[in-house]
Scaffold this motif. Structure first.
Motif, short mmCIF file in Angstrom:
data_model
loop_
_atom_site.label_atom_id
_atom_site.label_comp_id
_atom_site.label_asym_id
_atom_site.label_seq_id
_atom_site.Cartn_x
_atom_site.Cartn_y
_atom_site.Cartn_z
N GLY A 84 -10.30 -12.25 7.86
CA GLY A 84 -10.84 -13.61 8.01
C GLY A 84 -11.34 -14.22 6.71
N ASN A 85 -11.37 -13.49 5.61
CA ASN A 85 -11.83 -14.03 4.33
C ASN A 85 -10.63 -14.10 3.39
OD1 ASN A 85 -13.13 -14.82 2.02
ND2 ASN A 85 -14.59 -13.13 1.98
N ALA A 86 -10.03 -15.28 3.28
CA ALA A 86 -8.82 -15.45 2.48
C ALA A 86 -9.12 -15.64 0.99
CB ALA A 86 -8.02 -16.64 2.99
N GLU A 87 -10.41 -15.74 0.62
CA GLU A 87 -10.75 -15.94 -0.79
C GLU A 87 -10.63 -14.64 -1.58
OE1 GLU A 87 -14.57 -17.66 -1.27
OE2 GLU A 87 -14.06 -19.48 -0.17
N ARG A 88 -11.00 -13.54 -0.98
CA ARG A 88 -10.97 -12.24 -1.66
C ARG A 88 -9.72 -11.49 -1.24
NH1 ARG A 88 -17.31 -10.47 -1.83
NH2 ARG A 88 -17.99 -12.33 -2.90
N VAL A 89 -8.75 -11.51 -2.14
CA VAL A 89 -7.43 -10.97 -1.82
C VAL A 89 -7.03 -9.95 -2.87
CG1 VAL A 89 -5.01 -11.59 -1.52
CG2 VAL A 89 -6.77 -13.15 -0.74
N LEU A 90 -6.42 -8.86 -2.42
CA LEU A 90 -5.84 -7.86 -3.30
C LEU A 90 -4.33 -7.93 -3.18
CD1 LEU A 90 -8.17 -4.86 -2.46
CD2 LEU A 90 -8.28 -6.34 -4.45
N GLN A 91 -3.64 -7.43 -4.18
CA GLN A 91 -2.18 -7.43 -4.16
C GLN A 91 -1.69 -5.99 -4.07
OE1 GLN A 91 -0.96 -9.54 -7.67
NE2 GLN A 91 -1.50 -11.52 -6.81
N VAL A 92 -0.75 -5.77 -3.15
CA VAL A 92 -0.18 -4.45 -2.92
C VAL A 92 1.33 -4.57 -3.04
CG1 VAL A 92 0.05 -2.59 -1.25
CG2 VAL A 92 -2.08 -3.86 -1.38
N GLY A 93 1.95 -3.58 -3.68
CA GLY A 93 3.39 -3.60 -3.86
C GLY A 93 4.13 -3.63 -2.53
N SER A 94 5.17 -4.47 -2.44
CA SER A 94 5.91 -4.62 -1.19
C SER A 94 6.90 -3.50 -0.95
CB SER A 94 6.64 -5.96 -1.19
OG SER A 94 7.61 -5.97 -2.22
N GLN A 95 7.23 -2.73 -1.96
CA GLN A 95 8.23 -1.68 -1.80
C GLN A 95 7.62 -0.33 -1.44
OE1 GLN A 95 10.73 -1.63 -5.27
NE2 GLN A 95 11.51 -3.70 -4.89
N LEU A 96 6.30 -0.31 -1.19
CA LEU A 96 5.68 0.93 -0.74
C LEU A 96 6.13 1.22 0.69
CD1 LEU A 96 1.99 0.48 -1.94
CD2 LEU A 96 3.64 2.11 -2.81
N GLY A 97 6.15 2.48 1.05
CA GLY A 97 6.44 2.86 2.43
C GLY A 97 5.31 2.39 3.34
N GLU A 98 5.62 2.22 4.62
CA GLU A 98 4.61 1.72 5.56
C GLU A 98 3.38 2.64 5.62
OE1 GLU A 98 4.42 -1.20 7.12
OE2 GLU A 98 6.23 -1.73 6.01
N ALA A 99 3.59 3.95 5.60
CA ALA A 99 2.46 4.89 5.66
C ALA A 99 1.61 4.77 4.40
CB ALA A 99 2.97 6.32 5.83
N GLU A 100 2.25 4.73 3.22
CA GLU A 100 1.52 4.61 1.96
C GLU A 100 0.78 3.28 1.88
OE1 GLU A 100 4.93 5.06 -0.54
OE2 GLU A 100 4.26 7.03 -1.22
N LYS A 101 1.46 2.22 2.32
CA LYS A 101 0.84 0.89 2.28
C LYS A 101 -0.39 0.86 3.17
CE LYS A 101 3.90 -2.25 2.45
NZ LYS A 101 4.92 -3.18 2.95
N GLY A 102 -0.29 1.43 4.37
CA GLY A 102 -1.43 1.46 5.29
C GLY A 102 -2.59 2.27 4.73
#
Length: 153
Positions: free
Chosen positions: A66-84
């Motif tokens: 719910g807080n769109a101001e504080r955002v981190l960036q995560v690589g899109s090519q990570l596996g679903e388990a690693e990303k989670g």
């Protein structure tokens, strides 16, 4: 002298004696209308600096729901388990992120301190006051007030 070019770093080596002779020639020929040719000069005006880009696309992940101001960036090519796992880890440790100067705690002088290497026997010299454009002056004043409020200076 090293300088950036479109193709990497350029390097120029010179001889001071030749440079002085060239300068003297340019000054002495100034009134005679003689033009000195300069070969292999790359103009820098048309060159825009290249900004680093991510290797892959990134996903914007809010650190808090719910807080769109504080955002981190995560690589899109990570596996679903690693990303989670990564997103869970980052959200669990959100207290270590500083989003403004006020959120950064003071650093103990035992850890880090800035010292100027000056001769204590010499008296300090006051520098000349620098004048800035009004918009820059306002930006400087805002940054200084932020640092004062945070207790950095």
């Amino acid at each position: 002298m090293k300088f950036p070019t479109r193709f990497g770093m350029g390097e120029v080596r010179g001889d001071q004696e030749v440079a002085r002779r060239c300068y003297k020639t340019a000054i002495s020929d100034k009134g005679k209308g003689k033009v000195l040719s300069i070969a292999n000069v790359e103009l820098r005006g048309d060159m825009e600096p290249e900004r680093p880009q991510p290797v892959e696309d990134v996903l914007q992940v809010p650190i808090e729901e719910g807080n769109a101001e504080r955002v981190l960036q995560v690589g899109s090519q990570l596996g679903e388990a690693e990303k989670g796992e990564l997103i869970t880890f980052l959200r669990d440790n959100k207290d270590v992120f500083a989003w403004s100067a006020e959120e950064v705690p003071g650093i103990s002088p035992n850890v880090m301190v800035h010292k100027l290497s000056v001769d204590p026997a010499r008296p300090p010299i006051r520098q000349k006051k620098r004048n800035f454009a009004p918009e820059r002056q306002q930006a400087i004043a805002e940054e200084v007030s932020k640092l004062l409020q945070a207790g950095f200076i």
